[in-house]
Motif scaffolding. Structure first.
Motif, PDB file in Angstrom:
ATOM      1  N   MET A  27      21.384  16.297  11.139  1.00 35.61           N
ATOM      2  CA  MET A  27      22.321  15.192  11.350  1.00 35.61           C
ATOM      3  C   MET A  27      21.735  13.871  10.867  1.00 35.61           C
ATOM      4  N   LYS A  28      20.452  13.674  11.102  1.00 39.96           N
ATOM      5  CA  LYS A  28      19.775  12.452  10.665  1.00 39.96           C
ATOM      6  C   LYS A  28      19.834  12.319   9.147  1.00 39.96           C
ATOM      7  N   TYR A  29      19.529  13.405   8.448  1.00 37.67           N
ATOM      8  CA  TYR A  29      19.533  13.343   6.987  1.00 37.67           C
ATOM      9  C   TYR A  29      20.942  13.256   6.419  1.00 37.67           C
ATOM     10  N   LEU A  30      21.911  13.880   7.054  1.00 38.23           N
ATOM     11  CA  LEU A  30      23.294  13.741   6.610  1.00 38.23           C
ATOM     12  C   LEU A  30      23.785  12.306   6.779  1.00 38.23           C
ATOM     13  N   MET A  31      23.429  11.677   7.882  1.00 40.24           N
ATOM     14  CA  MET A  31      23.804  10.276   8.088  1.00 40.24           C
ATOM     15  C   MET A  31      23.112   9.377   7.067  1.00 40.24           C
ATOM     16  N   PHE A  32      21.862   9.690   6.752  1.00 44.80           N
ATOM     17  CA  PHE A  32      21.142   8.910   5.755  1.00 44.80           C
ATOM     18  C   PHE A  32      21.813   9.025   4.388  1.00 44.80           C
ATOM     19  N   ILE A  33      22.164  10.254   3.990  1.00 42.33           N
ATOM     20  CA  ILE A  33      22.804  10.463   2.686  1.00 42.33           C
ATOM     21  C   ILE A  33      24.157   9.768   2.629  1.00 42.33           C
ATOM     22  N   PHE A  34      24.944   9.855   3.690  1.00 42.74           N
ATOM     23  CA  PHE A  34      26.229   9.179   3.726  1.00 42.74           C
ATOM     24  C   PHE A  34      26.056   7.665   3.594  1.00 42.74           C
ATOM     25  N   ASN A  35      25.082   7.101   4.282  1.00 43.33           N
ATOM     26  CA  ASN A  35      24.851   5.661   4.206  1.00 43.33           C
ATOM     27  C   ASN A  35      24.300   5.247   2.850  1.00 43.33           C
ATOM     28  N   VAL A  36      23.542   6.110   2.188  1.00 41.86           N
ATOM     29  CA  VAL A  36      23.103   5.812   0.820  1.00 41.86           C
ATOM     30  C   VAL A  36      24.312   5.746  -0.108  1.00 41.86           C
ATOM     31  N   LEU A  37      25.272   6.652   0.086  1.00 39.95           N
ATOM     32  CA  LEU A  37      26.488   6.624  -0.730  1.00 39.95           C
ATOM     33  C   LEU A  37      27.309   5.360  -0.474  1.00 39.95           C
ATOM     34  N   LEU A  50      26.133  -2.961   5.119  1.00 40.82           N
ATOM     35  CA  LEU A  50      26.440  -1.946   6.114  1.00 40.82           C
ATOM     36  C   LEU A  50      25.718  -0.640   5.804  1.00 40.82           C
ATOM     37  N   GLY A  51      25.695  -0.245   4.541  1.00 41.38           N
ATOM     38  CA  GLY A  51      24.992   0.969   4.152  1.00 41.38           C
ATOM     39  C   GLY A  51      23.498   0.858   4.351  1.00 41.38           C
ATOM     40  N   PHE A  52      22.935  -0.298   4.042  1.00 48.87           N
ATOM     41  CA  PHE A  52      21.502  -0.508   4.229  1.00 48.87           C
ATOM     42  C   PHE A  52      21.121  -0.421   5.698  1.00 48.87           C
ATOM     43  N   LEU A  53      21.898  -1.086   6.554  1.00 40.03           N
ATOM     44  CA  LEU A  53      21.616  -1.027   7.991  1.00 40.03           C
ATOM     45  C   LEU A  53      21.793   0.388   8.521  1.00 40.03           C
ATOM     46  N   GLY A  54      22.758   1.117   7.991  1.00 36.71           N
ATOM     47  CA  GLY A  54      22.953   2.500   8.398  1.00 36.71           C
ATOM     48  C   GLY A  54      21.795   3.386   7.979  1.00 36.71           C
ATOM     49  N   CYS A  55      21.256   3.162   6.787  1.00 36.26           N
ATOM     50  CA  CYS A  55      20.088   3.933   6.333  1.00 36.26           C
ATOM     51  C   CYS A  55      18.885   3.661   7.231  1.00 36.26           C
ATOM     52  N   CYS A  56      18.653   2.406   7.521  1.00 40.69           N
ATOM     53  CA  CYS A  56      17.533   2.064   8.408  1.00 40.69           C
ATOM     54  C   CYS A  56      17.737   2.655   9.795  1.00 40.69           C
ATOM     55  N   GLY A  57      18.959   2.600  10.292  1.00 48.57           N
ATOM     56  CA  GLY A  57      19.253   3.150  11.604  1.00 48.57           C
ATOM     57  C   GLY A  57      19.103   4.659  11.657  1.00 48.57           C
ATOM     58  N   ALA A  58      19.482   5.345  10.582  1.00 51.22           N
ATOM     59  CA  ALA A  58      19.360   6.800  10.559  1.00 51.22           C
ATOM     60  C   ALA A  58      17.895   7.217  10.489  1.00 51.22           C
ATOM     61  N   LEU A  59      17.108   6.528   9.701  1.00 54.94           N
ATOM     62  CA  LEU A  59      15.701   6.898   9.588  1.00 54.94           C
ATOM     63  C   LEU A  59      14.913   6.591  10.859  1.00 54.94           C
ATOM     64  N   ARG A  60      15.230   5.470  11.492  1.00 54.26           N
ATOM     65  CA  ARG A  60      14.505   5.082  12.710  1.00 54.26           C
ATOM     66  C   ARG A  60      15.134   5.632  13.984  1.00 54.26           C
ATOM     67  N   ARG A  61      16.274   6.277  13.840  1.00 53.56           N
ATOM     68  CA  ARG A  61      17.052   6.778  14.981  1.00 53.56           C
ATOM     69  C   ARG A  61      17.368   5.636  15.950  1.00 53.56           C
ATOM     70  N   SER A  62      17.749   4.508  15.372  1.00 55.24           N
ATOM     71  CA  SER A  62      18.081   3.330  16.170  1.00 55.24           C
ATOM     72  C   SER A  62      19.589   3.306  16.423  1.00 55.24           C
ATOM     73  N   ARG A  63      19.967   3.418  17.672  1.00 54.65           N
ATOM     74  CA  ARG A  63      21.379   3.439  18.015  1.00 54.65           C
ATOM     75  C   ARG A  63      22.043   2.095  17.707  1.00 54.65           C
ATOM     76  N   ALA A  64      21.324   0.997  17.922  1.00 53.22           N
ATOM     77  CA  ALA A  64      21.898  -0.333  17.684  1.00 53.22           C
ATOM     78  C   ALA A  64      22.246  -0.522  16.204  1.00 53.22           C
ATOM     79  N   LEU A  65      21.363  -0.110  15.304  1.00 51.15           N
ATOM     80  CA  LEU A  65      21.638  -0.253  13.877  1.00 51.15           C
ATOM     81  C   LEU A  65      22.781   0.661  13.443  1.00 51.15           C
ATOM     82  N   LEU A  66      22.871   1.827  14.025  1.00 55.54           N
ATOM     83  CA  LEU A  66      23.953   2.740  13.671  1.00 55.54           C
ATOM     84  C   LEU A  66      25.290   2.257  14.198  1.00 55.54           C
ATOM     85  N   LEU A  67      25.299   1.564  15.312  1.00 56.40           N
ATOM     86  CA  LEU A  67      26.547   1.052  15.844  1.00 56.40           C
ATOM     87  C   LEU A  67      27.077  -0.147  15.059  1.00 56.40           C
ATOM     88  N   VAL A  68      26.200  -0.843  14.364  1.00 57.02           N
ATOM     89  CA  VAL A  68      26.637  -1.974  13.544  1.00 57.02           C
ATOM     90  C   VAL A  68      27.508  -1.435  12.441  1.00 57.02           C
TER      91      VAL A  68
END
Length: 86
Positions: A9-19, A68-86
């Motif tokens: 799930m972490k890597y799928l979220m990372f790939i989606f945010n990279v896109l 938004l994609g950059f913050l999502g990538c950082c949030g997925a890699l760090r497993r930060s809920r706050a960054l993913l919610l942004v």
């Protein structure tokens, strides 16, 4: 929940945010291109005001998506809920 599912799930979220980041970067690039050299797009759009407003709208939307994609990538890699919610 097994650890493998969370890792996948972490890597799928990372790939989606990279896109999303890549799409935002492309939109911002097109917006800059239209704002700097509108001559190539005047054949498609009849009004120059629509073209200039559209260029800045594309630029703003592209920057927002890239951020938004950059913050999502950082949030997925760090497993930060706050960054993913942004």
């Amino acid at each position: 929940v097994p650890m493998g599912v969370l890792s996948c799930m972490k890597y799928l979220m990372f790939i989606f945010n990279v896109l999303v980041f890549a799409g935002g970067t492309c939109l911002a690039g097109v917006g800059v291109w239209v704002a700097v050299d509108p001559a190539g797009f005047q054949d498609i759009v009849a009004s120059k005001t629509v073209l200039s407003v559209g260029a800045y709208l594309l630029l703003a939307l592209g920057i927002a998506l890239a951020l938004l994609g950059f913050l999502g990538c950082c949030g997925a890699l760090r497993r930060s809920r706050a960054l993913l919610l942004v």
